[in-house]
Design a protein around this motif. Structure first.
Motif, PDB file in Angstrom:
ATOM      1  N   THR A 156      15.614 -20.898 -11.796  1.00  0.00           N
ATOM      2  CA  THR A 156      14.804 -19.809 -11.252  1.00  0.00           C
ATOM      3  C   THR A 156      15.267 -18.502 -11.882  1.00  0.00           C
ATOM      4  OG1 THR A 156      16.320 -19.486  -9.386  1.00  0.00           O
ATOM      5  CG2 THR A 156      14.443 -20.970  -9.044  1.00  0.00           C
ATOM      6  N   ALA A 157      14.366 -17.541 -11.917  1.00  0.00           N
ATOM      7  CA  ALA A 157      14.711 -16.217 -12.444  1.00  0.00           C
ATOM      8  C   ALA A 157      13.768 -15.197 -11.822  1.00  0.00           C
ATOM      9  CB  ALA A 157      14.607 -16.197 -13.971  1.00  0.00           C
ATOM     10  N   SER A 158      14.321 -14.107 -11.349  1.00  0.00           N
ATOM     11  CA  SER A 158      13.522 -13.061 -10.723  1.00  0.00           C
ATOM     12  C   SER A 158      12.546 -12.466 -11.731  1.00  0.00           C
ATOM     13  CB  SER A 158      14.446 -11.967 -10.180  1.00  0.00           C
ATOM     14  OG  SER A 158      13.701 -10.894  -9.653  1.00  0.00           O
ATOM     15  N   GLY A 159      11.287 -12.320 -11.317  1.00  0.00           N
ATOM     16  CA  GLY A 159      10.286 -11.699 -12.175  1.00  0.00           C
ATOM     17  C   GLY A 159       9.761 -12.593 -13.272  1.00  0.00           C
ATOM     18  N   VAL A 160      10.041 -13.893 -13.203  1.00  0.00           N
ATOM     19  CA  VAL A 160       9.605 -14.831 -14.233  1.00  0.00           C
ATOM     20  C   VAL A 160       8.888 -15.997 -13.558  1.00  0.00           C
ATOM     21  CG1 VAL A 160      10.318 -16.364 -16.104  1.00  0.00           C
ATOM     22  CG2 VAL A 160      11.526 -14.203 -15.738  1.00  0.00           C
ATOM     23  N   ARG A 161       7.718 -16.346 -14.068  1.00  0.00           N
ATOM     24  CA  ARG A 161       7.018 -17.534 -13.569  1.00  0.00           C
ATOM     25  C   ARG A 161       7.501 -18.756 -14.349  1.00  0.00           C
ATOM     26  NH1 ARG A 161       0.501 -19.025 -13.250  1.00  0.00           N
ATOM     27  NH2 ARG A 161       0.844 -21.281 -13.151  1.00  0.00           N
ATOM     28  N   ILE A 162       7.904 -19.800 -13.644  1.00  0.00           N
ATOM     29  CA  ILE A 162       8.441 -20.997 -14.281  1.00  0.00           C
ATOM     30  C   ILE A 162       7.671 -22.213 -13.779  1.00  0.00           C
ATOM     31  CG2 ILE A 162      10.485 -22.454 -14.605  1.00  0.00           C
ATOM     32  CD1 ILE A 162      12.174 -19.923 -14.104  1.00  0.00           C
ATOM     33  N   ASP A 163       7.141 -23.011 -14.711  1.00  0.00           N
ATOM     34  CA  ASP A 163       6.416 -24.235 -14.378  1.00  0.00           C
ATOM     35  C   ASP A 163       7.104 -25.423 -15.045  1.00  0.00           C
ATOM     36  OD1 ASP A 163       3.702 -23.364 -13.040  1.00  0.00           O
ATOM     37  OD2 ASP A 163       4.022 -21.986 -14.719  1.00  0.00           O
ATOM     38  N   THR A 164       7.360 -26.471 -14.269  1.00  0.00           N
ATOM     39  CA  THR A 164       7.970 -27.682 -14.813  1.00  0.00           C
ATOM     40  C   THR A 164       6.918 -28.475 -15.591  1.00  0.00           C
ATOM     41  OG1 THR A 164       9.560 -27.794 -13.006  1.00  0.00           O
ATOM     42  CG2 THR A 164       9.173 -29.817 -14.260  1.00  0.00           C
ATOM     43  N   LEU A 165       7.284 -28.896 -16.806  1.00  0.00           N
ATOM     44  CA  LEU A 165       6.354 -29.612 -17.664  1.00  0.00           C
ATOM     45  C   LEU A 165       6.611 -31.118 -17.680  1.00  0.00           C
ATOM     46  CD1 LEU A 165       6.339 -27.189 -20.731  1.00  0.00           C
ATOM     47  CD2 LEU A 165       4.693 -27.308 -18.848  1.00  0.00           C
ATOM     48  N   ARG A 166       7.860 -31.520 -17.756  1.00  0.00           N
ATOM     49  CA  ARG A 166       8.195 -32.941 -17.785  1.00  0.00           C
ATOM     50  C   ARG A 166       9.658 -33.129 -17.425  1.00  0.00           C
ATOM     51  NH1 ARG A 166       7.470 -34.038 -24.212  1.00  0.00           N
ATOM     52  NH2 ARG A 166       5.317 -34.126 -23.465  1.00  0.00           N
ATOM     53  N   ARG A 167      10.012 -34.357 -17.082  1.00  0.00           N
ATOM     54  CA  ARG A 167      11.383 -34.709 -16.757  1.00  0.00           C
ATOM     55  C   ARG A 167      11.833 -35.814 -17.700  1.00  0.00           C
ATOM     56  NH1 ARG A 167      11.902 -37.276 -12.239  1.00  0.00           N
ATOM     57  NH2 ARG A 167      13.885 -36.403 -11.513  1.00  0.00           N
ATOM     58  N   GLU A 168      13.089 -35.772 -18.115  1.00  0.00           N
ATOM     59  CA  GLU A 168      13.611 -36.815 -18.997  1.00  0.00           C
ATOM     60  C   GLU A 168      15.023 -37.187 -18.567  1.00  0.00           C
ATOM     61  OE1 GLU A 168      14.582 -35.721 -23.086  1.00  0.00           O
ATOM     62  OE2 GLU A 168      14.129 -33.627 -22.585  1.00  0.00           O
ATOM     63  N   ASP A 300      -1.385 -27.908 -14.994  1.00  0.00           N
ATOM     64  CA  ASP A 300      -2.319 -26.791 -14.969  1.00  0.00           C
ATOM     65  C   ASP A 300      -1.534 -25.488 -15.009  1.00  0.00           C
ATOM     66  OD1 ASP A 300      -4.442 -25.101 -14.759  1.00  0.00           O
ATOM     67  OD2 ASP A 300      -4.965 -25.622 -12.699  1.00  0.00           O
ATOM     68  N   LEU A 301      -1.656 -24.746 -16.086  1.00  0.00           N
ATOM     69  CA  LEU A 301      -0.904 -23.504 -16.249  1.00  0.00           C
ATOM     70  C   LEU A 301      -1.793 -22.266 -16.158  1.00  0.00           C
ATOM     71  CD1 LEU A 301       1.367 -24.596 -19.231  1.00  0.00           C
ATOM     72  CD2 LEU A 301       1.992 -24.499 -16.812  1.00  0.00           C
TER      73      LEU A 301
END
Length: 302
Positions: A156-168, A300-301
């Motif tokens: 996580t980071a303040s002021g940043v949008r973060i979307d998970t794309l994949r897991r490995e 969906d981004l």
């Protein structure tokens, strides 16, 4: 104490002298008088507070500080040249600029295909690429230095949008002559007495914690004998016999003589690949990039 900003003209003068190890030749290359060149070097050393060159009547030599500045200074001037060119082309309407950050080994899996498709569909988009660790990339996104970055999660980071794309999953990297290298799946508890090589926690907290957590679940705390900031350095150290490592599965695409990759027997922890961007609505170039990422990951981004 805060260091003064580096004067690029003085940096160029220093690099010319460092590459030729000759003040007269460097002055001719720069079309400067030799006394003026010597003055620029003296001022640079005064600003930095260290000696960069050892010189006498017969020769010029780099000090260790001078060698470090030469290596970093070359990269600074190249980046500055690219940034200037991109700004000029964008101002002339020839292209739009998209600043993309990524970390390895994400560069081996998703990122190249995203960039390939983006270039094919939008040749007018000029890409400026930045490779760094997740912590650095997130800070640059937050400050506006990058439009988008591919980072390792969960994070996580303040002021940043973060979307998970994949897991490995994580895999074991072993020296090819290791006693466990003949196994197709390695029980993690059998690595309890092995030296480990990994990323520093301050640059890759999620990966470092995943490795440590897996080992603790297997009944031991990993003993890290070396840390490196790049995945290929870690694999190379494993190949040299310094220890073993746990890295994301995508490193399997990198072949290094002396190192082998093995799956982990039982439950292996997963790490995430995520995409980070600022909170403001994306411009046309970023929207095009996000559409391609969405198509490749089914996330969906937009």
């Amino acid at each position: 104490m805060k260091s003064p900003p580096l004067d690029t003209r003085r940096l160029s003068c220093f690099i010319a002298v460092a590459e030729t190890l000759h003040f007269r030749k460097a002055a001719e290359r720069l079309h400067l008088a030799q006394p003026a060149l010597s003055q620029q070097i003296r001022r640079l050393e005064e600003e930095l507070g260290c000696q960069l060159l050892r010189r006498d009547r017969r020769r010029v030599e780099l000090t260790p500080a001078g060698q470090a500045l030469l290596d970093a200074g070359r990269r600074v001037l190249v980046h500055l040249s690219h940034a200037t060119e991109a700004a000029q082309r964008t101002a002339a309407g020839q292209q739009t600029l998209l600043r993309v950050g990524f970390l390895s080994p994400a560069s081996f899996s998703l990122v190249p295909e995203v960039l390939r498709r983006l270039r094919a569909a939008h040749p007018e988009v000029h890409l400026m690429l930045r490779e760094a660790d997740s912590t650095t990339l997130l800070e640059e996104v937050r400050l506006g230095g990058l439009d988008v970055a591919f980072v390792r999660g969960p994070v996580t980071a303040s002021g940043v949008r973060i979307d998970t794309l994949r897991r490995e999953p994580l895999v074991v990297v072993l020296p090819s002559g290791h006693r466990l290298a003949r196994k197709t799946r390695v029980p993690l508890e059998q690595l309890a007495d092995e030296p480990f090589i990994g990323f520093p926690r301050d640059t890759a907290p999620s990966l470092h914690d995943a490795v440590t957590g897996m080992c603790l679940e297997a009944g031991f705390a990993p003993t890290f004998v070396a840390e490196a900031g790049e995945w290929f350095t870690i694999v190379s150290l494993v190949a040299a016999g310094l220890g073993c490592a746990l890295l994301p599965e995508s490193v399997r695409t990198f072949t290094r003589e002396g190192a082998v990759y093995r799956s982990i027997a039982g439950h292996a922890r997963h790490v995430e690949l995520a995409i980070a961007r600022g909170p403001t609505p994306p411009g046309p170039s970023l929207r095009a990039c996000l559409r391609i990422v969405s198509a490749l990951t089914s996330v969906d981004l937009l």
